[in-house]
Write a protein that holds these residues in place. Structure first.
Motif, PDB file in Angstrom:
ATOM      1  N   LEU A   1      12.878   9.556 -22.869  1.00 41.71           N
ATOM      2  CA  LEU A   1      13.053   8.192 -23.380  1.00 41.71           C
ATOM      3  C   LEU A   1      11.761   7.396 -23.259  1.00 41.71           C
ATOM      4  CD1 LEU A   1      16.598   7.225 -22.017  1.00 41.71           C
ATOM      5  CD2 LEU A   1      15.914   7.277 -24.427  1.00 41.71           C
TER       6      LEU A   1
ATOM      7  N   TYR B   1       9.939   6.111 -26.644  1.00 35.99           N
ATOM      8  CA  TYR B   1      10.012   4.691 -26.974  1.00 35.99           C
ATOM      9  C   TYR B   1       8.849   3.868 -26.435  1.00 35.99           C
ATOM     10  CZ  TYR B   1      14.375   5.715 -29.174  1.00 35.99           C
ATOM     11  OH  TYR B   1      15.309   6.239 -30.031  1.00 35.99           O
TER      12      TYR B   1
ATOM     13  N   ILE C   1      12.406  -0.524 -22.707  1.00 36.01           N
ATOM     14  CA  ILE C   1      13.501   0.445 -22.777  1.00 36.01           C
ATOM     15  C   ILE C   1      14.766  -0.119 -22.159  1.00 36.01           C
ATOM     16  CG2 ILE C   1      14.203   2.785 -22.112  1.00 36.01           C
ATOM     17  CD1 ILE C   1      11.294   3.567 -22.122  1.00 36.01           C
TER      18      ILE C   1
ATOM     19  N   GLY D   1      19.452   5.088 -28.770  1.00 32.82           N
ATOM     20  CA  GLY D   1      18.394   6.049 -28.505  1.00 32.82           C
ATOM     21  C   GLY D   1      18.597   7.338 -29.273  1.00 32.82           C
TER      22      GLY D   1
ATOM     23  N   ALA E   1      17.419   2.513 -18.681  1.00 31.35           N
ATOM     24  CA  ALA E   1      18.007   2.279 -20.014  1.00 31.35           C
ATOM     25  C   ALA E   1      19.477   1.902 -19.920  1.00 31.35           C
ATOM     26  CB  ALA E   1      17.833   3.519 -20.878  1.00 31.35           C
TER      27      ALA E   1
ATOM     28  N   LEU F   1      23.621   7.202 -28.069  1.00 31.29           N
ATOM     29  CA  LEU F   1      22.581   8.146 -27.665  1.00 31.29           C
ATOM     30  C   LEU F   1      22.760   9.456 -28.414  1.00 31.29           C
ATOM     31  CD1 LEU F   1      20.203   8.887 -25.817  1.00 31.29           C
ATOM     32  CD2 LEU F   1      21.867   9.552 -24.068  1.00 31.29           C
TER      33      LEU F   1
END
Length: 426
Positions: A82, A86, A128, A134, A154, A160
């Motif tokens: 992640l 991101y 995040i 995501g 997160a 997700l």
């Protein structure tokens, strides 16, 4: 490095599952016996020098190999992926390690480019903790990361997508959902999942109730309906489930547990009481009696069965006790036969029509070839949409021009899946 049996691994960009960890006669050091996802890459079936070390799930004679333990990779953590994704340290389309973003042109050529406003986008995405959606496709995610790290990194995620990663167990799924209390949609397609086959096995994997999850997608995950039946016991508020392309042929579930075991009623599919959409496309279901095992789901509105070798549709003309439907004991007699005699303690008011609220039935690409089967659709009490294109009844061989026919209502679904168009790519 500690590798566990059943763990998903990455070996020189190829994926495999650990089936054995230990010594191999005639060779020094610790070895990992793996079953390759690509069965053609192996050298044997788990037996070497006349000794069997492990057994592969694949029937291929070359699905297995032994790899030195220092040559295998255990993938990356969800938290790490992640952060990389991101903060634009590893964007989709970026070659890892070169710090550049490319688009692929003709042949093998690549064009380097810089995004307009990239710095502003990066700054926004780097928060995040504010991220609600995501997408980590093909990122080799195999585990969550340090305890509690996902929850602090997160916590706002509600959707997700972990398609095509190295997630291998239900315990990992449980860990993700527990650390993300707002998570409602989880996509696990194209992960080789080893789900529990029984309630006892689920307990051993640390299964707990996951009341927040509303939509779960597990297409092409090499799972069975028995395994789905076990994990559904821990998903009391699930509204949408997709388990297409898993070679499922039977929809029977045998849990053999008491009510207090998992905190849900004793009916075999009690965890599906809120289920509204079920996707079973591209499986191996051929007998309509298997479909009737789902007839007691009280909230089921859409049932996707396209791409299964179903050749007949049967719907009983009479009602049956709800307990029989919930226990997966649907009527097995011909629909035109007389109904079974009701017991003295079962009144007509206590009985229920199968599929009481089913509005959409998708049967495209099946093996239906008779108009008498189409007539059965009139018996479903709430059916408003049916898709039949690609069946022999409507093909050129059947004399109907080959274009197929499709019946549907003009109404947009509010389902979670339809809000993410990329979910249509299985």
């Amino acid at each position: 490095m500690a590798v566990a049996v059943g763990e998903r691994l990455l070996i020189a960009k190829e994926r495999a599952t650990a089936r054995y960890v230990g010594a191999v006669e005639g060779h020094d050091g610790t070895w990992v016996g793996v079953e390759w996802d690509d069965a053609s890459r192996g050298k044997h079936d788990g037996s070497v020098g006349g000794k069997r070390y492990f057994t592969c799930q694949s029937a291929a004679p070359t699905a297995a190999s032994f790899i030195r333990i220092n040559k295998v990779s255990q993938g990356t953590s969800l938290v790490g992926a992640l952060v990389l994704r991101y903060t634009n340290q590893l964007a989709e389309g970026q070659a890892a390690g070169d710090g550049q973003v490319y688009i692929h042109a003709g042949g093998k050529s690549k064009i380097n480019f810089r995004l307009v406003g990239e710095d502003q986008v990066t700054q926004h995405q780097s928060r995040i903790d504010l991220l609600t959606s995501g997408r980590l496709v093909g990122a080799n995610v195999s585990h969550v990361g340090p305890p509690g790290a996902l929850a602090t990194t997160a916590a706002s995620l509600t959707q997700l997508d972990l398609t095509d990663n190295l997630v291998g167990s239900w315990s990992t799924v449980t860990d993700i959902c527990q650390q993300l209390p707002n998570l409602q949609l989880l996509v696990l397609s194209h992960n080789k999942l080893s789900l529990p086959n029984s309630v006892d096995e689920a307990r051993q994997q640390g299964a707990v109730q996951l009341p927040g999850l509303r939509c779960l997608v597990m297409n092409s995950c090499s799972i069975t309906w028995q395994q789905v039946g076990v994990v559904q016991s821990y998903l009391p508020n699930l509204q949408e489930l997709h388990v297409g392309a898993n070679n499922i042929s039977s929809l029977a579930v045998d849990l053999n547990h008491r009510q207090h075991d998992v905190g849900v009623p004793s009916s075999q599919l009690a965890g599906f009481m809120s289920l509204q959409i079920l996707g079973l496309e591209d499986n191996k279901i051929s007998a309509w009696c298997e479909v009737m095992r789902l007839a007691g789901l009280p909230s089921l509105k859409r049932l996707h069965l396209s791409g299964n070798p179903i050749s007949a549709i049967r719907y009983p003309t009479y009602s049956v006790p709800p307990t029989a439907l919930l226990q997966q004991q649907p009527p097995t007699v011909d629909p035109d036969e007389a109904p079974p005699a009701a017991s003295s303690n079962t009144s007509q008011q206590q009985q229920q029509r199968p599929f009481p609220v089913l509005e959409a039935l998708l049967l495209g690409g099946c093996q239906i070839s008779s108009w008498s089967d189409i007539d059965q659709l009139n018996r479903f009490p709430a059916l408003r949409e049916c898709r039949l294109s690609g069946n022999p009844l409507f093909t050129a061989e059947g004399g109907y021009g080959g274009a197929g026919r499709r019946y549907e209502v003009s109404q947009q679904s509010t389902a979670y899946v339809t809000s993410w168009l990329w979910l249509q790519q299985r």
